[in-house]
Design a protein around this motif. Structure first.
Motif, PDB file in Angstrom:
ATOM      1  N   SER A  26       0.837  -1.197   0.000  1.00 39.37           N
ATOM      2  CA  SER A  26       0.000   0.000   0.000  1.00 39.37           C
ATOM      3  C   SER A  26       0.873   1.248   0.000  1.00 39.37           C
ATOM      4  N   ALA A  27       1.907   1.225   0.819  1.00 42.80           N
ATOM      5  CA  ALA A  27       2.750   2.420   0.941  1.00 42.80           C
ATOM      6  C   ALA A  27       3.544   2.670  -0.343  1.00 42.80           C
ATOM      7  N   GLY A  29       4.261   2.917  -4.016  1.00 42.00           N
ATOM      8  CA  GLY A  29       3.435   3.038  -5.209  1.00 42.00           C
ATOM      9  C   GLY A  29       3.882   4.234  -6.008  1.00 42.00           C
ATOM     10  N   LEU A  30       2.906   4.852  -6.670  1.00 47.95           N
ATOM     11  CA  LEU A  30       3.232   6.019  -7.483  1.00 47.95           C
ATOM     12  C   LEU A  30       3.793   7.142  -6.630  1.00 47.95           C
ATOM     13  N   GLY A  31       3.442   7.130  -5.343  1.00 51.70           N
ATOM     14  CA  GLY A  31       3.964   8.154  -4.438  1.00 51.70           C
ATOM     15  C   GLY A  31       5.484   8.155  -4.397  1.00 51.70           C
ATOM     16  N   ASN A  32       6.070   6.971  -4.424  1.00 53.32           N
ATOM     17  CA  ASN A  32       7.530   6.878  -4.370  1.00 53.32           C
ATOM     18  C   ASN A  32       8.160   7.082  -5.735  1.00 53.32           C
ATOM     19  N   TYR A 107      -4.997   9.420  -8.883  1.00 50.00           N
ATOM     20  CA  TYR A 107      -4.030   8.321  -8.867  1.00 50.00           C
ATOM     21  C   TYR A 107      -4.292   7.372 -10.038  1.00 50.00           C
ATOM     22  N   PHE A 228       1.280  10.919   2.183  1.00 51.02           N
ATOM     23  CA  PHE A 228       0.882  10.263   0.945  1.00 51.02           C
ATOM     24  C   PHE A 228       1.687   8.992   0.734  1.00 51.02           C
ATOM     25  N   SER A 229       3.000   9.120   0.880  1.00 50.09           N
ATOM     26  CA  SER A 229       3.862   7.997   0.570  1.00 50.09           C
ATOM     27  C   SER A 229       3.683   6.842   1.551  1.00 50.09           C
ATOM     28  N   SER A 231       0.972   6.134   3.126  1.00 50.60           N
ATOM     29  CA  SER A 231      -0.458   5.784   3.227  1.00 50.60           C
ATOM     30  C   SER A 231      -1.013   6.095   4.607  1.00 50.60           C
ATOM     31  N   THR A 236      -5.820   3.638   6.217  1.00 53.54           N
ATOM     32  CA  THR A 236      -5.392   2.453   5.477  1.00 53.54           C
ATOM     33  C   THR A 236      -4.676   1.473   6.403  1.00 53.54           C
ATOM     34  N   SER A 325      -5.894  -0.361  -1.819  1.00 57.60           N
ATOM     35  CA  SER A 325      -6.069   0.079  -0.432  1.00 57.60           C
ATOM     36  C   SER A 325      -6.836   1.395  -0.373  1.00 57.60           C
ATOM     37  N   LEU A 326      -6.736   2.195  -1.430  1.00 59.90           N
ATOM     38  CA  LEU A 326      -7.507   3.443  -1.486  1.00 59.90           C
ATOM     39  C   LEU A 326      -8.988   3.159  -1.711  1.00 59.90           C
TER      40      LEU A 326
HETATM   41  N1  PHE Z   1       1.135   5.409  -0.475  1.00 63.03           N
HETATM   42  C1  PHE Z   1       0.630   5.252  -1.796  1.00 63.03           C
HETATM   43  C2  PHE Z   1       1.738   5.589  -2.788  1.00 63.03           C
HETATM   44  O1  PHE Z   1       2.778   6.051  -2.404  1.00 63.03           O
HETATM   45  C3  PHE Z   1      -0.597   6.068  -2.041  1.00 63.03           C
HETATM   46  C4  PHE Z   1      -1.621   5.944  -0.961  1.00 63.03           C
HETATM   47  C5  PHE Z   1      -1.937   7.035  -0.169  1.00 63.03           C
HETATM   48  C6  PHE Z   1      -2.230   4.720  -0.706  1.00 63.03           C
HETATM   49  C7  PHE Z   1      -2.840   6.940   0.866  1.00 63.03           C
HETATM   50  C8  PHE Z   1      -3.153   4.602   0.325  1.00 63.03           C
HETATM   51  C9  PHE Z   1      -3.437   5.702   1.118  1.00 63.03           C
HETATM   52  O2  PHE Z   1       1.582   5.446  -3.963  1.00 63.03           O
END
Ligand code: PHE
Length: 457
Positions: A26-27, A29-32, A107, A228-229, A231, A236, A325-326
């Motif tokens: 979950s953590a 993802g596109l955030g990273n 997202y 965000f990164s 989660s 979540t 997870s979102l």
């Molecule tokens: N953490 C996820 C990402 O980095 C995005 C996300 C944010 C998922 C909040 C769940 C809750 O891509």
């Protein structure tokens, strides 16, 4: 009770590593991969990374443990968890639902771009290291009124398909293989980027902080990025923590997940920014950075097309383990509050999120002139409000809830498995939850002109 398997008996993670992998799924993802490098590029490079680390250490680890504690204690997903502990606080779950809704809407648009780039790498459309060509390709895609929406729909359908069936063993198993795969791939690509001519300027940009660049906007951006990164701030990790058995060591998990997440963000940053400098791209160009820069790196690698393909498939997978997870937070909410069946809830919520996503996608092209918040288009406004305001607010109120309402004793008892495990840092963690984290978040809010100007100051 609301959970991913409401009709069956409540599932538990197959193994400790299963939970860490899913939570890290979950953590990470596109955030990273997509957001961290471009946010760093736009917010002063090292200055941003420095503030990011400070917030990660003071707030990130602290809140990760806090969310997992609430989840395992109540064995419920976000909304239900607050309701059980104190019905007056269930609105806090609501903030999370709203944030999840807004985040998934844009997202999924980016997830769609990823699918498009998988197609492009198969058809050979990416074979160039000319910034102008690659920039043009990306602009053409996102500004198109229909194409990105079709891919956005595809991404939503994939997400919906997984959530509808419940997060079963399949995802847990696949994650165990694909996450390490992503790690290894990122590492190889990073080595290639770092050995490009002129790459070191990018390393310096990212790692050597110029403290004069730190201002309210940079701090707010870094705060939002940590939430965000990781989660955090929308429940979540409450949901994922609710599947943990009573003998797991929560403290170890809450340290490993942020470490893994940060490692991947740094790998992405240390790949993309060196390439930016080596090829003469613009570090501040925004959301296109990943899509424009990496194809240029692949073009410089033997078997580059194959690398591009594998890479974008892994990005897609990382994005899906986050998007489920979102969506789940939204689905769990309507199932719980309105007693809908899971299937109907999944379809309706996905449909609504898709529609808002259409607006986000159009705001990259035909609707680019529509400004909502502080001159931001629809896409950036959704991101700004959800990531920089709703998630930190959710986190701040969660700290207040634990520290002042539910009680630190209860939380620490849960974390130490009723005193069976040593939790030496308990007093320190308690201090962070009760005082440092909420005050720090509050100060960032008050300080950052971005927020104040929304209210006309
Ligand atoms: N953490 C996820 C990402 O980095 C995005 C996300 C944010 C998922 C909040 C769940 C809750 O891509």
């Amino acid at each position: 009770m609301v959970d991913l398997n409401e009709t069956k008996q409540r599932d538990q993670w197959g193994s400790k590593i299963g939970f860490i992998m899913a939570a890290a799924g979950s953590a990470i993802g596109l955030g990273n991969l997509w957001k961290f490098p471009y946010m760093a590029g736009q917010n002063g490079g090292g200055a941003f990374v420095f503030v990011y680390f400070a917030i990660l250490i003071l707030v990130g680890f602290t809140l990760m443990l806090a969310e997992i504690i609430i989840g395992r204690n109540t064995q419920l997903s976000a909304v239900g968890a607050y309701k059980k502990l104190n019905a007056k606080w269930s609105w806090l779950g609501g903030i999370g639902v709203l944030a999840g809704f807004m985040i998934l809407s844009f997202y999924s648009v980016v997830g769609g771009w990823t699918i498009n780039y998988i197609v492009k790498s198969v058809t050979g459309g990416l074979a160039s290291s000319d910034p102008a060509v690659l920039g043009g390709l990306f602009e053409q895609l996102i500004a198109n009124p229909t194409e990105p929406i079709i891919y956005h729909a595809l991404f939503m359908i994939l997400t919906l398909g997984i959530v509808k069936g419940g997060i079963s063993g399949g995802i847990e198993k696949a994650t165990k293989i694909l996450m390490p795969g992503l790690f290894i791939m990122m590492f190889i690509i990073m080595i290639r980027a770092l050995t490009l001519n002129g790459a070191m300027a990018g390393v310096e940009f990212l790692l050597a902080p110029d403290f004069s660049k730190i201002n309210g906007g940079v701090i707010l951006a870094a705060l939002g990025q940590v939430f965000f990164s990781l989660s955090l701030g929308m429940g979540t990790m409450i949901t994922y923590g609710s599947y943990l058995s009573k003998n797991e060591d929560l403290v170890v998990s809450s340290i490993s997940i942020p470490l893994l997440d940060t490692a991947i963000a740094l790998l992405a940053g240390l790949t993309i920014l060196p390439a930016v400098f080596a090829f003469g791209f613009d570090p501040g160009q925004g959301p296109g950075l990943l899509f424009v820069t990496l194809p240029a790196v692949f073009a410089q690698m033997p078997l580059g097309t194959l690398f591009a393909l594998i890479f974008f498939v892994l990005v897609l997978f990382a994005a899906l383990t986050s998007s489920i997870s979102l969506l789940e937070v939204n689905v769990a909410y309507v199932v719980d509050e309105f007693n809908w069946d899971r299937k109907k809830a999944t379809f309706v919520m996905s449909g609504l999120i898709f529609l808002v996503g259409v607006a986000a996608s159009l705001s990259m092209g035909p609707w680019a002139d529509i400004n909502i918040i502080g001159g931001r288009n629809i896409f950036d406004s959704l991101d700004f409000v959800a990531s920089n305001i709703l998630l930190p607010l959710g986190g701040m109120f969660m700290c207040i809830f634990i520290g002042w309402i539910w009680g630190l004793e209860n939380a620490i008892k849960e974390a130490s498995n009723n005193g069976k495990l040593a939790f030496k840092l308990a007093p320190f963690w308690g201090f962070l939850v009760k005082w440092v984290a909420p005050i720090a978040i509050f100060i960032v809010f008050v300080q950052s002109s971005g927020i104040l100007s929304l209210f006309g100051f």
